[in-house]
Write a protein that holds these residues in place. Structure first.
Motif, short mmCIF file in Angstrom:
data_model
loop_
_atom_site.label_atom_id
_atom_site.label_comp_id
_atom_site.label_asym_id
_atom_site.label_seq_id
_atom_site.Cartn_x
_atom_site.Cartn_y
_atom_site.Cartn_z
N LEU A 42 61.44 55.01 -4.16
CA LEU A 42 62.76 54.75 -3.60
C LEU A 42 63.19 53.32 -3.85
CD1 LEU A 42 62.50 56.62 -0.18
CD2 LEU A 42 64.07 57.16 -2.04
N GLU A 43 62.26 52.40 -3.75
CA GLU A 43 62.60 51.00 -3.94
C GLU A 43 62.92 50.68 -5.39
OE1 GLU A 43 59.09 49.32 -2.20
OE2 GLU A 43 60.05 49.00 -0.28
N THR A 44 62.41 51.46 -6.34
CA THR A 44 62.74 51.24 -7.74
C THR A 44 64.08 51.83 -8.11
OG1 THR A 44 61.71 53.27 -8.57
CG2 THR A 44 60.30 51.32 -8.37
N GLY A 45 64.66 52.65 -7.22
CA GLY A 45 65.97 53.21 -7.50
C GLY A 45 65.96 54.62 -8.01
N ALA A 46 64.89 55.37 -7.81
CA ALA A 46 64.90 56.78 -8.19
C ALA A 46 66.01 57.49 -7.43
CB ALA A 46 63.55 57.42 -7.88
N ASP A 47 66.69 58.41 -8.11
CA ASP A 47 67.84 59.07 -7.51
C ASP A 47 67.44 60.22 -6.59
OD1 ASP A 47 70.34 57.85 -8.93
OD2 ASP A 47 68.85 58.14 -10.50
N ASP A 48 66.30 60.84 -6.85
CA ASP A 48 65.86 61.93 -5.99
C ASP A 48 64.40 62.22 -6.24
OD1 ASP A 48 66.01 63.86 -4.05
OD2 ASP A 48 67.53 65.08 -5.04
N LEU A 73 65.16 72.54 -7.55
CA LEU A 73 65.06 71.46 -8.53
C LEU A 73 66.31 71.42 -9.40
CD1 LEU A 73 63.60 69.20 -10.03
CD2 LEU A 73 62.45 70.96 -11.40
N VAL A 74 66.74 72.57 -9.88
CA VAL A 74 67.94 72.63 -10.72
C VAL A 74 69.16 72.15 -9.94
CG1 VAL A 74 69.52 74.19 -11.92
CG2 VAL A 74 67.05 74.45 -12.22
N ALA A 75 69.27 72.56 -8.67
CA ALA A 75 70.40 72.13 -7.84
C ALA A 75 70.39 70.62 -7.65
CB ALA A 75 70.37 72.84 -6.49
N ARG A 76 69.19 70.06 -7.44
CA ARG A 76 69.08 68.61 -7.26
C ARG A 76 69.50 67.88 -8.54
NH1 ARG A 76 65.25 66.68 -3.42
NH2 ARG A 76 65.15 68.11 -1.65
N ILE A 77 69.04 68.38 -9.68
CA ILE A 77 69.38 67.75 -10.96
C ILE A 77 70.89 67.79 -11.18
CG2 ILE A 77 69.22 68.04 -13.47
CD1 ILE A 77 66.29 68.80 -13.07
#
Length: 240
Positions: free
Chosen positions: A97-103, A114-118
């Motif tokens: 989260l701290e590196t900036g991952a979106d999900d 997973l597809v919905a999140r993408i």
């Protein structure tokens, strides 16, 4: 999305060949294109900048860390990142989260989710269909900002979108729908639901800090998202 492709190209970075094959098939069945990378050097070989629309990265790469690649991407490119992690990898999730991952998605995951999140992440980066405008009762205003609960967007005073990760949006929406009351940390973890239930308390701290940087004029002196020591957090639509 690259101009010469109809489908978003997803880079799958995983050291397990079976997982790569499964995810690649899932992406293509869901209307995406996919390129598979068994390690970080394979992803870097895609070019500078890599011509992909999203990076799907396993945190536990053999002999290296997916976090290293996530940091590399975030420092150099505007490429969204979705991370895959195993159950119990709380420390990795916090750092991610701290590196900036979106999900995030925790293995084993539901393929449809997973597809919905993408798709949701790609929309936040401007890919996909045009977002509908929200009706007034589908917006929550605070300060100069508006939270569009229909399209899951945070808009500034000029109507420009302020990008939020999935976890940031879910947290902000819950605060905005429950203003002017102190919300304890356990309730936040419970109400965020899904994979957030497996996060540790430190994750809430990270999300709060990130949200304040995006919604507060002076993050160190918040007027909307305030801390109540030993009690929790309170969200105020209008500064008191």
């Amino acid at each position: 999305m690259q101009a010469d492709r109809a489908e978003p190209l997803i880079a799958i970075v995983d050291d397990d060949a079976n997982v790569r094959d499964t995810l690649s098939a899932l992406m293509r069945d869901s209307g995406f294109d996919a390129v598979c990378c068994p390690d970080i050097p394979a992803f870097l070989a895609l070019g500078d900048p890599p011509q992909v629309d999203l990076a799907l990265i396993d945190l536990r790469l053999r002999g290296e860390s997916g976090l290293t690649l996530a940091i590399h991407i975030r420092e150099r490119y505007e490429i969204p990142i979705v991370m895959l992690t195993g159950v119990g990898d709380e420390i990795d999730k916090i750092i991610g989260l701290e590196t900036g991952a979106d999900d995030y998605m925790i293995k084993p995951f539901n393929p449809r989710e997973l597809v919905a999140r993408i798709r949701a992440v790609l929309r936040r980066y401007g890919h996909g269909t045009t977002r509908p405008s929200a009706a007034p009762d589908q917006e929550i205003a605070f300060g100069t900002m508006r939270l569009d609960v229909q399209s899951r967007r945070l808009l500034d005073g000029q109507g420009e979108e302020i990008p939020l990760t999935n976890a940031e949006y879910r947290l902000l929406e819950y605060f905005a729908q429950n203003p002017n009351r102190i919300i304890p940390r356990p309730e936040l973890l419970e109400k965020l639901g899904s994979d957030m239930q497996r996060y540790v308390d430190r994750t809430i701290d990270v999300l709060i800090l990130r949200l304040r940087r995006k919604i507060e004029a002076v993050p160190s002196k918040p007027v909307h998202l305030q801390t109540r020591r030993a009690q929790g957090y309170i969200f105020q639509l209008s500064p008191v």
